[in-house]
Design an enzyme around this catalytic site. Structure first.
Site: not given
Ligand code: MN
Length: 514
Positions: A94-95
């Site tokens: 996600e990051d």
């Protein structure tokens, strides 16, 4: 895969300390102590550290500290190494620049599956339960496949709640509200008492700030006195047991979680003196027989309060909880007045019951129980699977929400078949709900009921402990449409509707023929 090793900077290990002052060494130590796969955990940590690089969270910490804290939490619950590795990697796709397939080629399918599940759960923002159905659905799909996904999500959320101060007020409240309204009830439903308590207590100050301040001012000081009493009382019980030659595994004091105390106060006109399980003594003994024996000894040395003895061993709570509970007066030396001692709750259970109560569904993946860790037969998983089976299509949203509300956020009763099997139903269920829960055919053919040996009607509201006997009419093949006006469970409602649809279709077909 991105070749980042030479160019990306990584934060120095000495700067990576969690809010509890723990580091990667503490995590590795736990894994080492149980002869686990230390290399895997080290690898996952280094991978995530490289992936997150010099990213920082709002709190100022390097990002990697957050997954590290989640993994430490799960390690203390005794979770297996796949879960710990996935917790370390849970924010990577996600990051960071690294994708899920990068994680999969490095760590394999199982860990990638867990990471993917956690990532998916985090993608929708909470704006009240009614808009939340899709997220709940995702949660249930991944939980039913592998309950470890939700455990990682809980650990992730608990660490986020502990570092919430750094976020803007609106975001703080949103995260806390979601934790209180969604995550805590699910933790409860999965039998994870500790996780539920943590989620609630950490969310409480952000969701109800004024009430929280009131609790701190008015209630906590008295609460602390009670906790001080408990430790003296505990010593006294230990001495008594010792003198009588009673052996036990452990005796511990526990105090109620703050938020659950708050909810109980609301039900009791905010009067602390009406609450008898503020603190409790928890006695663990090594067999069921010894539980009952120990209860006898307790009643010999302390006078019990009337009507407060609960046998959750013979009749477990709907979420599987088992223990003996009793409430007693302590001896006068602990008295607040010279009339009688202080009131205190005693809980007696075996180590297995204790594990179930603390860890619930997580107990199946605990390290020492690795052999049974793939056992999908857990009734809590069956319950989730059943929910999903009844709603195979995602556009059935309002109905799914209804089911979720009933099945997660309502209270439960448990009633008995004449043979003594326990059947769990939502509050206010009727004999028709009971019949459909046991078998579709029993529901279709049901024509009358005996409740505790008395003839009753099919729309009677059942209570916990009722013994329910259904009468069949063998010639009957369809449920009565009128039942829709009083049934409470989704299963019953669904079966009745299905039968009505079939009947209408038959009528229609016949008309076409003629
Ligand atoms: Mn996270």
């Amino acid at each position: 895969m991105i070749e980042a090793s030479e160019t990306t900077e990584v934060p120095p290990e000495t700067d990576l300390t969690t809010i509890d002052g723990e580091t990667i060494s503490d995590l590795l130590k736990i894994v080492e102590q149980r002869n686990g796969d230390v290399d895997l955990i080290r690898l996952a940590f280094d991978y995530a550290r490289k992936a997150h690089g010099l990213q920082r969270r709002k709190s100022g910490d390097y990002y990697i500290v957050h997954p590290l804290a989640a993994a430490l939490h799960l390690a203390k619950l005794g979770m297996d190494e796949q879960t710990l590795a996935a917790a370390l990697l849970h924010d990577v796709p996600e990051d960071t620049e690294y994708t899920l397939s990068d994680v999969q080629s490095e760590f394999g399918e199982e860990i990638a599956f867990l990471v993917e599940g956690v990532t998916k759960l985090g993608q929708l923002k909470y704006r009240g339960i009614d808009r939340y159905v899709e997220n709940l659905r995702r949660m249930f799909v991944s939980m039913a496949q592998d309950a470890r996904v939700i455990l990682i999500k809980f650990a992730d959320r608990i660490n986020n709640l502990r570092t919430l101060d750094a976020l803007p007020p609106e975001k703080r409240r949103r995260i806390a509200l979601e934790s209180l309204e969604i995550y805590a009830p699910i933790a409860n439903r999965l039998g994870m008492g500790e996780m539920k308590g943590d989620l609630e207590d950490l969310s409480f100050p952000f969701v109800y700030p004024e009430e929280y301040q009131w609790m701190k001012r008015k209630i906590v000081p008295q609460f602390e006195e009670k906790i001080a009493f408990l430790s003296g009382f505990q010593e006294w019980v230990e001495t008594e047991f010792h003198e009588r030659g009673i052996d036990y595994v452990s005796i511990d004091g526990r105090s109620k979680h703050l938020y659950s105390l708050y909810k109980k106060l609301l039900q009791n006109s905010r009067d602390l003196s009406k609450i008898h399980d503020l603190v409790a003594l928890r006695i663990i003994v090594d067999s069921v027989g010894k539980c009952y024996e120990t209860l006898g000894v307790i009643h010999e040395i302390c006078k019990p309060l009337k009507g407060r003895i609960k046998d959750y061993i013979a009749q477990p709570k709907p979420n599987g909880y088992q223990s003996l509970h009793t409430t007693v007066f302590s001896p006068k030396q602990f008295a607040a007045s010279d009339v009688h001692g202080q009131i205190v709750e005693i809980q007696i259970r075996t180590p297995e019951m204790h594990d179930e109560a603390e860890y619930g569904i997580a107990a199946h993946w605990r390290y020492k129980e690795r052999q049974v860790s793939r056992d999908r037969a857990d009734y809590r998983i069956n319950w989730m699977q059943q929910l999903l089976d009844e709603h195979p299509d995602a556009d059935d949203k309002s109905q799914l929400l209804e089911t979720m509300k009933i099945d997660i956020f309502q209270n439960f009763i448990f009633v008995f078949t004449p043979r003594g099997d326990v059947i769990e139903l939502p509050e206010d269920s009727t004999p028709v709900d009971f019949a459909f829960r046991i078998h579709t055919d029993l529901g279709n053919k049901c024509s009358g009921v005996k409740i505790n040996d008395q003839i009753g009607s099919l729309n009677t509201t059942l209570k916990s402990g009722d013994v329910v006997e259904i009468f069949l009419n063998p010639h009957k093949t369809e449920p009565s449409p009128d039942w829709l006006s009083f049934v409470k469970t989704n299963t019953a409602r669904q079966r009745i509707r299905q039968s009505m649809q079939k009947k209408n279709k038959r009528l229609f077909d016949n008309q076409e023929d003629s």
